[in-house]
Enzyme design. Structure first.
Site, short mmCIF file in Angstrom:
data_model
loop_
_atom_site.label_atom_id
_atom_site.label_comp_id
_atom_site.label_asym_id
_atom_site.label_seq_id
_atom_site.Cartn_x
_atom_site.Cartn_y
_atom_site.Cartn_z
N PRO A 98 0.78 -1.25 0.00
CA PRO A 98 0.00 0.00 0.00
C PRO A 98 0.81 1.30 0.00
O PRO A 98 0.26 2.36 -0.23
CB PRO A 98 -0.84 -0.11 1.27
CG PRO A 98 -0.18 -1.12 2.12
CD PRO A 98 0.57 -2.04 1.22
N PHE A 99 2.12 1.22 0.26
CA PHE A 99 2.93 2.45 0.29
C PHE A 99 4.13 2.34 -0.65
O PHE A 99 5.20 2.89 -0.41
CB PHE A 99 3.36 2.79 1.72
CG PHE A 99 2.19 2.85 2.65
CD1 PHE A 99 1.31 3.92 2.59
CD2 PHE A 99 1.91 1.82 3.53
CE1 PHE A 99 0.17 3.96 3.41
CE2 PHE A 99 0.79 1.85 4.35
CZ PHE A 99 -0.08 2.93 4.29
N GLU A 112 4.55 -0.20 5.01
CA GLU A 112 4.39 0.54 6.28
C GLU A 112 4.25 2.04 6.10
O GLU A 112 5.02 2.68 5.40
CB GLU A 112 5.59 0.24 7.21
CG GLU A 112 5.45 0.88 8.59
CD GLU A 112 6.48 0.40 9.61
OE1 GLU A 112 6.41 0.86 10.76
OE2 GLU A 112 7.34 -0.43 9.25
N LYS A 131 5.07 -4.31 13.57
CA LYS A 131 5.95 -5.18 14.35
C LYS A 131 5.25 -6.52 14.47
O LYS A 131 4.18 -6.61 15.05
CB LYS A 131 6.24 -4.61 15.75
CG LYS A 131 7.45 -3.72 15.82
CD LYS A 131 8.74 -4.46 15.65
CE LYS A 131 9.85 -3.56 15.17
NZ LYS A 131 9.98 -3.44 13.72
#
Length: 418
Positions: free
Chosen positions: A203-204, A221, A237
């Site tokens: 997504p990034f 992230e 994490k």
């Protein structure tokens, strides 16, 4: 506004078109639904104005740059800006030589949302230019000979040494990373990014070209975003492999969700992010929107938590970025001591790795990722690098941590033919 007939075709042409410029940035959500993203993908090409800065006064220079231009700006923060924020240093070798901070005002800016392309900066005719752009034939890519900066034994020895610091009470958790690299590496950056984005859509994801330096990123992230007065951070994490067997895959996912060690790692970083956001927040507004969310990507399942706050109107939004930087998921707790140990035990300068890139809108909204699962490349020196790491806690098993590193590196190794 324009509705392209074939979205993936348009996206591919747009990236190749943008790559003609000395500077360009492509940010892609890969159709992941996300409540905080303004666009599905966005492409900035060419630079009308630029800011390049070293650690020292970089955040203040960025404030001036944004207020001077009052425009969309795209750029990155390198991990080593930590040396401006805290009394720290970075003395390891660096084969990539990215700036500590770089931002630019694009000549052309095309945003895509719900099947429609919109020109935010530049001439409307650019959409026609992109649609008629002829895509170059892909050259067969040569397999790259990847080396590791640390042997497996060296890595295990260092993890055990870091665990001894945890036992002594110096830290609770530290993110320890290792470098994979290639010298004399010849790659086609666009082709390599497209292959990575196909193997591991996230997504990034993003492609960033700054003259001869490239970031080819499949990061899952988000570091920090601002929408109106709300700040949101989504640290990762907790990692588990995928399985092609659906029942086994669901079992692995459930196991990750209930894994006490992974939850302990995650909650330590959630506490750290809460603390970092408190420096910029309206008093009492910091909250955990989601704890231990499990999200699935092609290579891995990840445990992701979401923390938000209302930005104190007296705090400049760039100071809010500075107050949370570097991100807790890539440092550890307590943060400053963890960063000192990172410098002591790692052997490569992180530079842009575990930094962040993204964009800031004219009104001060922004969205920045975390530079992980990313190929970094200096075309001039033909040096290619990527790093992988993980959280070391008291419960860590050094051999399993090493295997997790290889799992995180798997998509990149596949793309590079390693």
């Amino acid at each position: 506004m324009k509705t392209p007939q074939n979205i993936s075709d348009f996206k591919q042409k747009a990236l190749q078109w943008a790559n003609q410029f000395e500077v360009c940035c492509f940010l892609d959500s890969n159709n992941y639904k996300d409540a905080y993203s303004a666009y599905d993908f966005i492409i900035a090409a060419g630079a009308n104005a630029e800011l390049k800065s070293g650690a020292g006064n970089a955040f203040d220079e960025l404030k001036s740059f944004h207020s001077q231009h009052q425009q969309w700006i795209f750029g990155f923060f390198s991990y080593d800006l930590k040396n401006e924020i805290e009394d720290l240093q970075s003395n390891h070798p660096d084969g990539l030589n990215f700036a500590d901070l770089y931002f630019f005002v694009p000549k052309h800016l095309i945003a895509f949302k719900d099947g429609k392309a919109e020109v935010l900066l530049g001439n409307l005719s650019v959409l026609g230019e992109i649609e008629s752009y002829s895509i170059e034939d892909k050259k067969p890519s040569k397999a790259i000979q990847i080396s590791q900066r640390l042997s497996k034994d060296q890595y295990i020895h260092k993890v055990e040494a870091l665990r001894s610091h945890i036992i002594k009470g110096d830290i609770y958790e530290v993110n320890f990373c290792q470098e994979f690299f290639a010298e004399d590496a010849e790659i086609d950056p666009v082709q390599t990014f497209e292959a990575l984005n196909q193997v591991s859509p996230t997504p990034f994801a993003g492609y960033f070209k700054i003259y001869g330096n490239y970031i080819l990123s499949a990061t899952p992230e988000r570091f920090l975003c601002k929408r109106g007065s709300k700040l949101t951070s989504q640290p990762i994490k907790g990692t588990a492999r995928r399985s092609i067997d659906q029942a086994e895959d669901e079992a692995i996912k459930l196991q990750l969700r209930n894994d006490i060690k992974e939850q302990a790692e995650n909650v330590m970083i959630v506490d750290l992010v809460r603390h970092d956001l408190t420096k910029s927040a309206v008093k009492g507004s910091v909250k955990v929107d989601e704890l231990f969310g499990i999200y699935s990507f092609p290579q891995v399942h990840q445990m992701i938590s979401t923390i938000s706050c209302d930005l104190n109107p007296e705090v400049h939004f760039i100071d809010a970025i500075k107050n949370a930087f570097p991100m807790g998921s890539m440092t550890g707790a307590p943060k400053v001591k963890a960063m000192k140990l990172i410098e002591e035990y790692e052997v490569t300068k992180r530079g842009i790795y575990s930094g962040s890139f993204g964009c800031i809108s004219p009104n001060g909204d922004f969205d920045f990722n975390v530079v992980i699962r990313s190929i970094l490349y200096n075309a001039e020196s033909s040096y290619l690098s990527f790093q992988v790491g993980g959280a070391i806690t008291y419960q860590s098993d050094a051999v399993l941590e090493y295997e997790e590193c290889l799992l995180k590196a798997s998509a990149i190794l596949k793309v590079l033919g390693g």
